[in-house]
Scaffold this active site. Structure first.
Site, mmCIF file in Angstrom:
data_model
loop_
_atom_site.group_PDB
_atom_site.id
_atom_site.type_symbol
_atom_site.label_atom_id
_atom_site.label_comp_id
_atom_site.label_asym_id
_atom_site.label_seq_id
_atom_site.Cartn_x
_atom_site.Cartn_y
_atom_site.Cartn_z
ATOM 1 N N ARG A 25 0.851 -1.196 0.000
ATOM 2 C CA ARG A 25 0.000 0.000 0.000
ATOM 3 C C ARG A 25 0.886 1.246 0.000
ATOM 4 O O ARG A 25 1.876 1.302 0.729
ATOM 5 C CB ARG A 25 -0.916 0.002 1.215
ATOM 6 C CG ARG A 25 -1.914 -1.132 1.172
ATOM 7 C CD ARG A 25 -3.252 -0.768 1.780
ATOM 8 N NE ARG A 25 -4.139 -1.936 1.727
ATOM 9 C CZ ARG A 25 -4.982 -2.190 0.735
ATOM 10 N NH1 ARG A 25 -5.094 -1.344 -0.277
ATOM 11 N NH2 ARG A 25 -5.730 -3.283 0.743
ATOM 12 N N ASP A 26 0.520 2.220 -0.843
ATOM 13 C CA ASP A 26 1.263 3.480 -0.888
ATOM 14 C C ASP A 26 1.078 4.216 0.437
ATOM 15 O O ASP A 26 -0.033 4.304 0.963
ATOM 16 C CB ASP A 26 0.780 4.349 -2.055
ATOM 17 C CG ASP A 26 1.777 5.448 -2.386
ATOM 18 O OD1 ASP A 26 2.375 5.389 -3.477
ATOM 19 O OD2 ASP A 26 1.953 6.350 -1.544
ATOM 20 N N ASN B 171 5.627 6.062 -13.503
ATOM 21 C CA ASN B 171 6.254 7.364 -13.683
ATOM 22 C C ASN B 171 7.722 7.174 -14.063
ATOM 23 O O ASN B 171 8.359 6.204 -13.647
ATOM 24 C CB ASN B 171 6.151 8.186 -12.395
ATOM 25 C CG ASN B 171 4.717 8.554 -12.070
ATOM 26 O OD1 ASN B 171 3.926 8.803 -12.978
ATOM 27 N ND2 ASN B 171 4.368 8.576 -10.793
ATOM 28 N N VAL C 211 10.914 7.630 -6.542
ATOM 29 C CA VAL C 211 11.682 6.494 -6.009
ATOM 30 C C VAL C 211 12.325 5.752 -7.189
ATOM 31 O O VAL C 211 11.622 5.267 -8.085
ATOM 32 C CB VAL C 211 10.790 5.535 -5.190
ATOM 33 C CG1 VAL C 211 11.633 4.379 -4.650
ATOM 34 C CG2 VAL C 211 10.101 6.269 -4.043
ATOM 35 N N HIS D 250 8.452 0.772 -10.494
ATOM 36 C CA HIS D 250 7.233 0.351 -9.802
ATOM 37 C C HIS D 250 6.026 0.729 -10.636
ATOM 38 O O HIS D 250 6.053 1.676 -11.429
ATOM 39 C CB HIS D 250 7.141 0.967 -8.404
ATOM 40 C CG HIS D 250 7.369 2.445 -8.377
ATOM 41 N ND1 HIS D 250 8.621 3.016 -8.432
ATOM 42 C CD2 HIS D 250 6.487 3.480 -8.318
ATOM 43 C CE1 HIS D 250 8.512 4.328 -8.409
ATOM 44 N NE2 HIS D 250 7.223 4.642 -8.339
ATOM 45 N N HIS E 31 2.040 1.765 -10.281
ATOM 46 C CA HIS E 31 0.960 2.208 -9.395
ATOM 47 C C HIS E 31 -0.354 1.584 -9.856
ATOM 48 O O HIS E 31 -0.668 1.599 -11.055
ATOM 49 C CB HIS E 31 0.776 3.727 -9.471
ATOM 50 C CG HIS E 31 1.928 4.541 -8.977
ATOM 51 N ND1 HIS E 31 1.912 5.199 -7.764
ATOM 52 C CD2 HIS E 31 3.129 4.830 -9.530
ATOM 53 C CE1 HIS E 31 3.052 5.868 -7.603
ATOM 54 N NE2 HIS E 31 3.804 5.652 -8.667
HETATM 55 P P1 AMP Z 1 6.763 7.709 -7.814
HETATM 56 O O1 AMP Z 1 6.529 9.127 -7.480
HETATM 57 O O2 AMP Z 1 6.119 7.232 -9.074
HETATM 58 O O3 AMP Z 1 8.246 7.367 -7.762
HETATM 59 O O4 AMP Z 1 6.046 6.855 -6.689
HETATM 60 C C1 AMP Z 1 6.615 6.614 -5.447
HETATM 61 C C2 AMP Z 1 5.502 6.341 -4.497
HETATM 62 O O5 AMP Z 1 6.056 5.717 -3.365
HETATM 63 C C3 AMP Z 1 4.765 7.582 -4.006
HETATM 64 O O6 AMP Z 1 3.380 7.472 -4.330
HETATM 65 C C4 AMP Z 1 5.016 7.570 -2.507
HETATM 66 O O7 AMP Z 1 3.875 7.990 -1.777
HETATM 67 C C5 AMP Z 1 5.335 6.119 -2.249
HETATM 68 N N1 AMP Z 1 6.162 5.838 -1.095
HETATM 69 C C6 AMP Z 1 7.289 6.487 -0.698
HETATM 70 N N2 AMP Z 1 7.787 5.911 0.417
HETATM 71 C C7 AMP Z 1 6.976 4.869 0.717
HETATM 72 C C8 AMP Z 1 6.955 3.895 1.742
HETATM 73 N N3 AMP Z 1 7.892 3.873 2.721
HETATM 74 N N4 AMP Z 1 5.959 2.977 1.761
HETATM 75 C C9 AMP Z 1 5.007 2.995 0.786
HETATM 76 N N5 AMP Z 1 4.965 3.887 -0.224
HETATM 77 C C10 AMP Z 1 5.935 4.826 -0.252
#
Ligand code: AMP
Length: 122
Positions: A32-33, A90, A99, A103, A105
């Protein structure tokens, strides 16, 4: 971009940072995000390290990327997203990637808005 083995998802995969896992097998985990952008916001992560984002992919990755997309549709069904959902990857700063571990979404649970702002298009 070189892969940073200390990125937050690599650390989640190693169990160094907690996460809420909704699925795992030997190839992927789904969590879960932490800052959900929709009532259901799940991230699918390949377990292998080294793929920073979509721009790193080439033809050799087609099979596992395909399995990841199909897995997302299975998780969507299991989560009851019968009215639809959005799959998003992304890439880089303009794509909003924060990140650097590839990944996918999975977003759903309500009608989602436009996925990019129309402003700024010449
Ligand atoms: P992106 O911006 O496409 O790289 O997506 C990264 C996602 O990771 C974002 O939606 C963040 O909210 C999520 N995120 C960052 N740290 C964590 C974490 N520790 N656990 C779960 N989701 C995270």
């Amino acid at each position: 971009m070189a892969y940073d083995p200390d990125n937050v998802f690599a650390r989640i995969l190693r169990g160094e940072i907690p996460s809420t896992r909704v699925f795992e097998d030997d190839e992927f985990i789904a969590i879960r995000d932490v800052a959900p952008a929709a009532p259901t916001h799940i991230l699918l992560l390949p377990r292998h390290e080294g793929t920073t984002g979509p721009a790193d992919l080439d033809a050799a990755d087609a099979d596992w990327v395909g399995r990841m997309v199909i897995l997302a549709t299975r998780i969507a069904r299991e989560q009851g997203l019968d009215d639809g959902y959005r799959l998003v990857m992304n890439c880089g700063p303009h794509g909003g990637q924060s990140v650097p571990h590839l990944h996918l979404h999975l977003l759903g649970g309500r009608t989602l808005g436009a996925f990019a702002e129309p402003a700024g298009i010449p």
